[in-house]
Design a protein around this motif. Structure first.
Motif, PDB file in Angstrom:
ATOM      1  N   GLU A 131      19.853 -47.313  12.979  1.00 24.89           N
ATOM      2  CA  GLU A 131      18.865 -48.489  11.963  1.00 24.89           C
ATOM      3  C   GLU A 131      19.667 -48.316  10.097  1.00 24.89           C
ATOM      4  OE1 GLU A 131      17.918 -45.333  12.584  1.00 24.89           O
ATOM      5  OE2 GLU A 131      17.390 -44.578  11.274  1.00 24.89           O
TER       6      GLU A 131
ATOM      7  N   GLY B  13      23.992 -38.089  13.222  1.00 24.30           N
ATOM      8  CA  GLY B  13      23.683 -36.644  14.121  1.00 24.30           C
ATOM      9  C   GLY B  13      24.892 -35.815  14.460  1.00 24.30           C
TER      10      GLY B  13
ATOM     11  N   ASP C  46      18.998 -47.349  17.446  1.00 27.53           N
ATOM     12  CA  ASP C  46      18.320 -45.994  16.885  1.00 27.53           C
ATOM     13  C   ASP C  46      19.705 -46.019  15.281  1.00 27.53           C
ATOM     14  OD1 ASP C  46      17.827 -43.308  15.739  1.00 27.53           O
ATOM     15  OD2 ASP C  46      18.403 -42.082  17.718  1.00 27.53           O
TER      16      ASP C  46
HETATM   17  N1  BES Z   1      18.399 -40.486  11.617  1.00 27.26           N
HETATM   18  C1  BES Z   1      19.228 -39.875  12.749  1.00 27.26           C
HETATM   19  C2  BES Z   1      20.501 -39.357  12.269  1.00 27.26           C
HETATM   20  C3  BES Z   1      20.168 -37.651  12.540  1.00 27.26           C
HETATM   21  C4  BES Z   1      19.959 -37.368  12.733  1.00 27.26           C
HETATM   22  C5  BES Z   1      20.240 -37.108  10.835  1.00 27.26           C
HETATM   23  C6  BES Z   1      19.442 -35.801  13.568  1.00 27.26           C
HETATM   24  C7  BES Z   1      19.406 -36.069  11.316  1.00 27.26           C
HETATM   25  C8  BES Z   1      19.449 -35.385  12.450  1.00 27.26           C
HETATM   26  C9  BES Z   1      19.736 -41.525  12.751  1.00 27.26           C
HETATM   27  O1  BES Z   1      18.935 -42.809  12.677  1.00 27.26           O
HETATM   28  C10 BES Z   1      20.304 -41.872  13.802  1.00 27.26           C
HETATM   29  O2  BES Z   1      19.643 -41.539  15.147  1.00 27.26           O
HETATM   30  N2  BES Z   1      21.327 -42.104  14.520  1.00 27.26           N
HETATM   31  C11 BES Z   1      21.938 -42.164  15.444  1.00 27.26           C
HETATM   32  C12 BES Z   1      23.722 -42.987  15.502  1.00 27.26           C
HETATM   33  C13 BES Z   1      24.330 -42.995  16.983  1.00 27.26           C
HETATM   34  C14 BES Z   1      22.989 -44.210  17.951  1.00 27.26           C
HETATM   35  C15 BES Z   1      25.039 -44.440  17.099  1.00 27.26           C
HETATM   36  C16 BES Z   1      22.728 -40.524  16.104  1.00 27.26           C
HETATM   37  O3  BES Z   1      23.639 -39.741  15.216  1.00 27.26           O
HETATM   38  O4  BES Z   1      22.880 -40.150  17.125  1.00 27.26           O
END
Ligand code: BES
Ligand code: MN
Ligand code: ZN
Length: 495
Positions: A350, A378, A348
Motif C-alpha cells: 500500500e 520488508g 499490503d
Molecule cells: N509497511 C510494510 C513494509 C514493512 C515490513 C516495513 C516490515 C517494516 C517492516 C509494507 O507496506 C508492506 O507490507 N510491504 C510488503 C510488500 C509486498 C506485499 C510486496 C512486504 O514487504 O511484505
C-alpha cells in the motif's frame, strides 16, 4: 540537555563531573593526564590495578579524587591507542552519558573532543557529541501514567575545540540542538500508539508545527483527493474508518524564485495489510509505518529552527490500511492521479500506492529535487538489515550526495540499482502496471514502481523499513533519517 563551551582551565571548572578518555596500555588523554598529575598519579595506579578495561563502552566513575576539586571523574575507555573510529567515538559519548544518568551530577565537562577520530575534524566531533548525547537522553513519552525519570544530566560543558572560534562552536551546537529536537519529534510521533496517532492527529500536528515554526500548512481532505483523482491513495484508505489526509507543509527560507526541495513521507498510521492481511506476530510494529512521515515532520522542524536559507516542502499522504467491507480487493484496478492505472494484486503493498499520488501531486511545487522516504518493504530489512536505508535515485550525483550525508552523520544509506529490467515484473495483463512483482528484489521493484511516477523530476527514494525503528526490548522509533536529511539540506544550502 544544554551544551556550552568551557573556557576555564580544568582545575578551575565548577562542574559535577569531569569526563576523560583512557586508552589501552593505560594511555591517558591530555585531560586525563592533567588530572593524573593533580591527583599524584592516582589514575595511573588505578589503571595498573586493572580496574578499568579501556574498551569503548566501558567506564569507571571515581569520587573524591585527591587533589581534584571536582567531586567526580568519569574515566571512559577509548580503545586502542590509535585514532578512534567514528563508531567508537559515538560509543564513548553514549557510554559517558549513560554512566552519568542517575548520578547526582547534573553538570559535567566532557573532555572528549580532544580525542582523535579517523578522517573527521573538530566540527564533526562537536556535532556528534551533541547529537549522540541528546539521543541517549531521549525518553519515550508514555501515554500511560507512569513516566521514565528524565535524564539527570542536564548541562554538558565541552572543551573548546582547538581549531574553532567559540562563536563558531556555539553555532554548531545550536544547529545540532535543532536537529536533535527534530529527531525527538520524529521519535515521539513514531512511538505513539496507532489509536492516537491517526491521520487526523498528524494533520493537527502539522498545523501546530506550522504555528510554532511559521510554516505554511495545508491539509487536503478526502473530497479534495477525489477531485484530484487520487485513486491509488483512496484505494488504500477505503477500508478504514479514519479519513485520509494529504498534508503539505512549506518552509520558505529563500526567495520565492528558488525551487524547493520536496520531501514526501509515507504516513500509514497502521498497516494491517488490508484484505491481504498480515500475520499476527509483531503486527503492532506496523504502527511505525508512518515513520517516513514522522521524519518529514522532524526535518521540517529542524530546518525551520536552523533557519536554513532554502525552500523546503513536506508532503505527507496519510491514512490507515485496514480490512473492512469497503476495503480494496486484490484484483481491483484503480486510476492514479497521474492517469496511469494500477492493478492492486496485494493490498499490503500500500505504501507505493499512497506515495505515487503524493509524488504526482508534488510535481506542482516544481521541485529542484524530490525525495520520498518510506518504511516500504520488508525485503529491505532482509537486504540491508538495520544498518542502512535502501537508497535509490534517477540521478547519480543525488545518490552520492545522500550517501555522503548519511555517512557523515552515521545515519547510513546504501545504493541499490534501478535498472529498467526490474520494471518487467510489474507488468499487468489488465492495467498499466501491477502494484507488486514477484518475490525477488522486492525493495527494488517497489522503488521501480515509484520511478514510473517521477520521470519528470530529479528524484530519490529512501526505504527506511529496517532503520526507522527498533523491535524487541528496545522497541521504539530511532528518528532516522532526520540526520541524513539535515546534513544533505545543510550542504545544499551552502552552509
Ligand atoms: N509497511 C510494510 C513494509 C514493512 C515490513 C516495513 C516490515 C517494516 C517492516 C509494507 O507496506 C508492506 O507490507 N510491504 C510488503 C510488500 C509486498 C506485499 C510486496 C512486504 O514487504 O511484505
Ligand atoms: Mn503493507
Ligand atoms: Zn506499509
Amino acid at each position: 540537555m544544554e551544551f556550552s563551551i568551557n573556557a576555564q582551565p580544568l582545575e578551575k571548572v565548577a562542574t559535577g563531573c569531569l569526563v576523560v578518555g583512557v586508552s589501552e596500555g593505560a594511555r591517558l588523554s591530555p585531560s586525563a593526564k592533567h588530572m593524573d598529575q593533580l591527583s599524584g598519579r592516582h589514575i595511573s595506579r588505578l589503571l595498573k590495578h586493572g580496574d578499568l578495561s579501556p574498551k569503548p563502552g566501558r567506564s569507571l566513575l571515581l569520587h573524591g579524587l585527591p587533589g581534584v576539586a571536582c567531586p567526580r571523574v568519569l574515566l571512559v575507555g577509548t580503545g586502542s591507542d590509535r585514532k578512534l573510529s567514528e563508531r567508537d567515538f559515538r560509543t564513548v559519548v553514549r557510554t559517558a552519558v549513560q554512566a552519568l544518568d542517575g548520578t547526582g551530577a547534573a553538570n559535567a565537562l566532557f573532555c572528549l573532543t580532544e580525542l582523535g577520530v579517523e578522517g573527521r575534524d573538530e566540527a564533526w566531533k562537536l556535532e556528534q557529541l551533541v547529537l549522540t548525547a541528546r539521543e541517549v537522553s531521549y525518553r519515550i513519552t508514555r501515554v500511560a501514567d507512569v513516566q521514565d525519570p528524565a535524564c539527570t544530566l542536564k548541562n554538558v560543558l565541552l572543551g573548546t575545540p582547538e581549531t574553532m572560534k567559540p562563536a563558531e562552536a556555539r553555532t554548531l551546537i545550536a544547529r545540532c540542538q535543532a536537529i536533535a529536537n527534530g529527531m525527538a519529534l520524529t521519535r515521539d510521533l513514531g512511538n505513539l500508539p496507532p489509536n492516537l496517532c491517526t491521520p487526523s492527529y498528524l494533520a493537527n500536528q502539522a498545523r501546530s508545527l506550522g504555528r510554532s515554526w511559521k510554516l505554511r500548512v495545508q491539509v487536503l481532505e478526502q473530497r479534495d483527493m477525489e477531485k484530484l483523482g487520487m485513486g491509488a491513495l483512496l484505494a488504500v484508505s477505503a477500508g478504514s474508518r479514519q479519513p485520509p489526509k494529504l498534508i503539505v507543509m512549506q518552509y520558505s527560507g529563500a526567495p520565492k524564485s528558488r525551487k524547493p526541495i520536496v520531501l514526501v513521507g509515507k504516513g500509514i498510521t497502521f498497516d494491517t495489510g488490508g484484505i491481504s492481511l498480515k500475520p499476527a506476530p509483531e503486527m503492532d510494529e506496523m504502527k511505525f509505518d508512518m515513520c517516513g512521515a514522522a521524519s518529514v515532520f522532524g526535518t521540517l522542524r529542524a530546518v525551520a529552527e536552523m533557519g536554513l536559507p532554502i525552500n523546503l516542502v513536506g508532503v505527507v499522504p496519510t491514512c490507515e490500511n485496514m480490512p473492512d467491507g469497503n476495503a480494496t480487493r486484490p484484483g481491483d484496478i484503480v486510476r492514479s492521479m497521474s492517469g496511469q492505472t494500477v492493478e492492486i494484486l496485494n493490498t499490503d503493498a500500500e505504501g507505493r500506492l499512497i506515495l505515487c499520488d503524493a509524488l504526482t501531486y508534488a510535481e506542482r511545487f516544481g521541485p529542484d529535487t524530490i525525495i520520498d522516504v518510506a518504511t516500504l518493504t520488508g525485503a529491505c530489512v532482509i537486504a540491508l538489515g538495520h544498518e542502512a536505508a535502501g537508497l535509490f535515485a534517477n540521478d547519480e550525483k543525488l545518490v552520492r550526495e545522500l550517501q555522503a550525508a548519511g555517512d557523515y552523520m552515521g545515519d547510513r544509506a546504501w545504493p541499490l540499482p534501478l535498472w529498467e529490467e526490474y520494471q518487467e515484473g510489474l507488468k499487468s495483463n489488465f492495467a498499466d502496471m501491477a502494484n507488486i512483482a514477484g518475490r525477488p528484489a522486492g525493495t527494488i521493484t517497489a522503488a521501480s514502481f515509484l520511478a514510473r511516477f517521477t520521470r519528470s523530476m530529479r528524484w530519490a527514494h529512501l526505504d527506511i523499513a529496517g532503520v526507522a525503528y527498533k523491535g524487541g526490548k528496545d522497541k521504539g522509533a530511532t528518528g532516522r533519517p532526520v540526520k541524513l536529511f539535515c546534513r544533505y539540506l545543510i550542504e545544499r544550502s551552502g552552509h
